[in-house]
Design an enzyme around this catalytic site. Structure first.
Site, short mmCIF file in Angstrom:
data_model
loop_
_atom_site.label_atom_id
_atom_site.label_comp_id
_atom_site.label_asym_id
_atom_site.label_seq_id
_atom_site.Cartn_x
_atom_site.Cartn_y
_atom_site.Cartn_z
N ARG A 25 0.80 -1.21 0.00
CA ARG A 25 0.00 0.00 0.00
C ARG A 25 0.84 1.28 0.00
NH1 ARG A 25 -2.81 -3.97 1.85
NH2 ARG A 25 -0.87 -4.44 2.89
N THR A 26 1.84 1.35 0.86
CA THR A 26 2.54 2.62 1.02
C THR A 26 3.24 3.01 -0.28
OG1 THR A 26 2.81 2.13 3.35
CG2 THR A 26 4.15 3.91 2.47
N LYS A 37 25.92 -3.06 -2.00
CA LYS A 37 27.39 -3.02 -2.08
C LYS A 37 28.02 -2.27 -0.91
CE LYS A 37 27.01 -2.59 -7.14
NZ LYS A 37 27.27 -1.68 -8.27
N ARG A 56 11.48 4.01 2.71
CA ARG A 56 11.20 3.07 3.81
C ARG A 56 12.46 2.28 4.10
NH1 ARG A 56 6.09 -0.97 4.18
NH2 ARG A 56 5.19 0.98 4.90
N HIS A 103 5.75 6.05 11.34
CA HIS A 103 5.11 5.90 10.03
C HIS A 103 4.14 7.09 9.86
CE1 HIS A 103 3.71 4.15 6.42
NE2 HIS A 103 3.47 2.91 6.80
C1 NCD Z 1 2.18 -1.02 8.08
C2 NCD Z 1 3.69 -0.84 8.18
O1 NCD Z 1 4.39 -1.02 7.18
O2 NCD Z 1 4.10 -0.51 9.27
N1 NCD Z 1 1.75 -1.24 6.76
C3 NCD Z 1 1.43 -0.16 5.97
O3 NCD Z 1 2.25 0.70 5.72
N2 NCD Z 1 0.16 -0.06 5.55
C4 NCD Z 1 1.63 -2.02 9.02
C5 NCD Z 1 2.17 -3.41 8.99
O4 NCD Z 1 3.06 -3.75 8.21
O5 NCD Z 1 1.68 -4.19 9.80
#
Ligand code: NCD
Length: 302
Positions: free
Chosen positions: A53-54, A83, A104, A132
């Site tokens: 999703r993100t 590397k 991320r 997040h």
């Molecule tokens: C979350 C995350 O990555 O922290 N997912 C997301 O971004 N929708 C929650 C999860 O992974 O449980």
């Protein structure tokens, strides 16, 4: 330009500004008339940790606003980080190509370290078990859309507050609003650290812990999140706890709470419950698109 690194960087005014921009994006998407305000921009997405999703909602957000996208979706293996390149050098390179960088990383503090050398806004898409912020904003947007307010709420959080960056970031952001009460439900050993709980209390939130799931489901919002398997030092601790608390269809049908979940859903919500009217998690994921459109505009000040 503005980096988006942490849930606690936002004032209430800034939060409201982003949520109202997200509402505009929501409207524009529904009308099918989106202003392509990022037409000459390029957004880089670099993900050192899995994501559905993100990453895809940030990429969609950029494309919907007219920007181009460059993406490294398995950056731990497929970028020069493999590397041994430092996060700072990686960030310097992305600044040569893109106007905004969505990042991320499994290690806490990496987007923040990148931001120190970056000449382009860095958007933290999750750093380890820490933060997040874009998820917290889309969670706020979803709560406001459903209940019409962000104050005077009883919000329950389960089931792995200790490791869940989404729970930590959302709880932080909800302290911007008055008279909120937080209830945390988790197996033994998976509760938030005392100093984090005290931090929430110091900001004015009422906080309590419970192990009574039906009672927690009588809150206004129940924010479920899977046990964060990848952050357990001991796999047997994960196995022993993964099904301790499950929101069944029967429990959800009786619950007063609207149910949110940042997803992926693993054990914490029975799929049979998905058709119930208080199951808001798929709509919540859709809201992620509007909020991330707003965040790209906010970060680029456009
Ligand atoms: C979350 C995350 O990555 O922290 N997912 C997301 O971004 N929708 C929650 C999860 O992974 O449980």
């Amino acid at each position: 330009m503005r980096h988006i690194l942490s849930a606690d960087q936002f004032s209430k005014t800034q939060t409201e500004e982003i949520l109202s921009l997200a509402a505009q994006m929501d409207k524009q998407c529904h009308k099918g008339k989106i202003q392509k305000v990022l037409q000459d921009k390029i957004v880089a997405c670099i993900f050192f940790e899995p994501s559905t999703r993100t990453r895809l909602s940030f990429e969609t957000a950029a494309l919907r606003l007219g920007a181009g996208v460059i993406s490294a979706e398995n950056a731990a293996a497929n970028s020069s980080s493999y590397k041994g390149e430092s996060i700072e050098d990686t960030a310097r390179m992305l600044c040569c190509y893109a106007d905004a960088i969505v990042m991320r990383h499994p290690k806490e503090g990496m987007p923040q370290a990148a931001a120190k050398v970056s000449t382009k806004p860095i958007l933290n898409a999750g750093d380890g078990g820490n933060e997040h912020p874009s998820q917290a904003l889309l969670d706020l947007y979803s709560i406001k859309k459903s209940l019409g307010r962000l104050h005077g709420l009883k919000v329950a959080f389960g089931f792995d507050p200790l490791h869940s960056r989404t729970i930590r970031s959302l709880a932080q952001m909800l302290t911007l609003y008055k008279n909120n009460e937080f209830i945390f439900i988790a197996p033994k050993g998976l509760h938030l650290a005392e100093d984090f709980l005290n931090g929430l209390k110091a900001k004015g939130a009422k906080v309590r812990l419970t192990d009574n799931l039906p009672e927690a489901l009588s809150a206004d919002i129940f924010y479920a999140n899977r046990l964060q398997q990848e952050r357990f030092a001991n796999p047997s601790e994960f196995e022993a706890n993964r099904k301790k608390f499950v929101i069944t269809k029967q429990l959800m049908a009786k619950a007063k709470a609207k149910i949110l979940d940042p997803l992926p859903r693993i054990d914490e919500i029975e799929p049979a419950a998905d058709t119930l009217p208080n199951a808001l998690y798929f709509e919540q994921a859709q809201n992620g698109l509007y909020v991330r459109m707003a965040l790209l505009r906010y970060a680029l000040d456009i």
